[in-house]
Design a protein around this motif. Structure first.
Motif, short mmCIF file in Angstrom:
data_model
loop_
_atom_site.label_atom_id
_atom_site.label_comp_id
_atom_site.label_asym_id
_atom_site.label_seq_id
_atom_site.Cartn_x
_atom_site.Cartn_y
_atom_site.Cartn_z
N GLY A 34 0.82 -1.21 0.00
CA GLY A 34 0.00 0.00 0.00
C GLY A 34 0.85 1.25 0.00
O GLY A 34 0.36 2.35 -0.28
N TRP A 35 2.15 1.07 0.32
CA TRP A 35 3.06 2.22 0.38
C TRP A 35 4.33 1.97 -0.42
O TRP A 35 4.57 2.63 -1.42
CB TRP A 35 3.38 2.55 1.84
N ASP A 66 7.64 8.53 -0.92
CA ASP A 66 7.88 8.03 -2.28
C ASP A 66 9.24 8.48 -2.80
O ASP A 66 9.95 7.71 -3.45
CB ASP A 66 6.78 8.51 -3.23
N ASP A 102 5.19 -0.51 -2.34
CA ASP A 102 4.92 -1.00 -3.69
C ASP A 102 4.54 0.15 -4.63
O ASP A 102 4.99 0.23 -5.77
CB ASP A 102 3.82 -2.06 -3.68
N LYS A 103 3.72 1.07 -4.10
CA LYS A 103 3.33 2.23 -4.91
C LYS A 103 4.52 3.14 -5.18
O LYS A 103 4.66 3.71 -6.27
CB LYS A 103 2.21 2.99 -4.22
N ALA A 104 5.40 3.27 -4.17
CA ALA A 104 6.59 4.11 -4.34
C ALA A 104 7.51 3.53 -5.42
O ALA A 104 8.07 4.27 -6.23
CB ALA A 104 7.34 4.24 -3.02
N GLU A 152 6.66 1.54 -7.98
CA GLU A 152 6.05 1.68 -9.30
C GLU A 152 6.05 3.14 -9.76
O GLU A 152 6.27 3.44 -10.94
CB GLU A 152 4.63 1.11 -9.27
N LYS A 153 5.82 4.05 -8.82
CA LYS A 153 5.84 5.48 -9.15
C LYS A 153 7.23 5.91 -9.60
O LYS A 153 7.38 6.83 -10.41
CB LYS A 153 5.41 6.29 -7.92
N ASN A 187 2.48 8.07 5.15
CA ASN A 187 1.83 9.11 4.35
C ASN A 187 2.65 10.40 4.25
O ASN A 187 2.17 11.41 3.75
CB ASN A 187 0.45 9.42 4.93
#
Length: 248
Positions: free
Chosen positions: A35-36, A236, A38-40, A42-43, A231
């Motif tokens: 949720g954190w 990221d 993994d998104k970082a 991919e971003k 958050n």
């Protein structure tokens, strides 16, 4: 090595027994810490391949050819035994490649490796992480302890940057958010310390052979990394910088 990042671990299952007077029953759940991070990843422009703990035991690469598909490998809350005791070895006494030895050679040949803190990385709860007894220890920037290394801080503690001009700190300003715990370790002489926490390594890196490794001694998700950390506006950026730095 391409732009793929392998994230192994960061998952768990739990079984609960509830007693209601004379009667009782069991319930179970499966969760991940996604949720954190993994998104970082991919971003940041990398292709993420995720192996939760129960899949990593069988599907984590057994060959250098497979490992070299990844520019970086991240170990997060996964114990060394998950790689050292493949299902075929445990169930049928079959000889299999030692994937901790393989990870060491992967770094020496140019791979990037990041160990993220948790209850099963470093040495972890009850010393069950056991990474200090594996070949991975040879290519980490810190010396791990052979016993429970968790430093629990329910009051919250704040990391401190010691190398603000380091590439990993580019675009990161102001104070770090508080964390609720971390894994204690000792910095190796050849390592560069970027941030510390309570006088211990928090973010550190070292070059080994043609590759590079790093440690981030707290979690990338709750509970050690509370919502304020996950958050954080620089979360990221931080992980993008870390992976970019590890991918040589």
């Amino acid at each position: 090595m391409g732009k793929k990042v392998l994230l192994a671990g960061e998952s768990w299952s739990a079984t609960t027994m509830e007693i209601k007077g004379f009667n009782g029953f069991f319930s179970s759940k499966y969760e991940t810490g996604l949720g954190w991070i993994d998104k970082a990843i991919e971003k940041a422009g990398y292709e993420l391949v995720y192996l939760p703990n129960h899949e990593a035991a069988e599907n984590f690469p057994f060959t250098m050819e497979e490992l070299k598909e990844y520019a970086c490998v991240i170990l997060s809350d996964i114990g060394a035994d998950t790689l050292l005791i493949p299902p075929k070895t445990f169930a049928a006494s079959m000889k299999m490649p030692n994937r901790c030895n393989l990870l060491k050679e992967y770094v020496l040949q140019g791979g990037g490796l990041l160990m993220v803190g948790g209850y099963m990385t470093f040495s972890g709860i009850g010393g069950q992480g056991k990474w200090c007894h594996s070949a991975v220890q040879d290519v980490l920037p810190v010396q791990l302890y052979p016993y429970d290394d968790r430093m629990e801080h329910c009051e919250g503690v704040t990391p401190k940057t010691v190398k603000p001009d380091h590439p990993v700190m580019k675009g990161i300003a102001g104070e770090w958010p508080e964390v609720l715990g971390y894994n204690k370790s000792d910095l190796k002489p050849e390592a560069e310390l970027v941030a510390e926490i309570c006088g211990d390594p928090f973010l550190a890196f070292a070059d080994y052979g043609k590759g590079r490794s790093g440690i981030f001694s707290t979690d990338c998700a709750p509970h050690w990394a509370p919502p304020e950390f996950c958050n954080w506006e620089c979360y990221d950026i931080l992980f993008k910088n870390i992976i970019d730095y590890l991918v040589r």
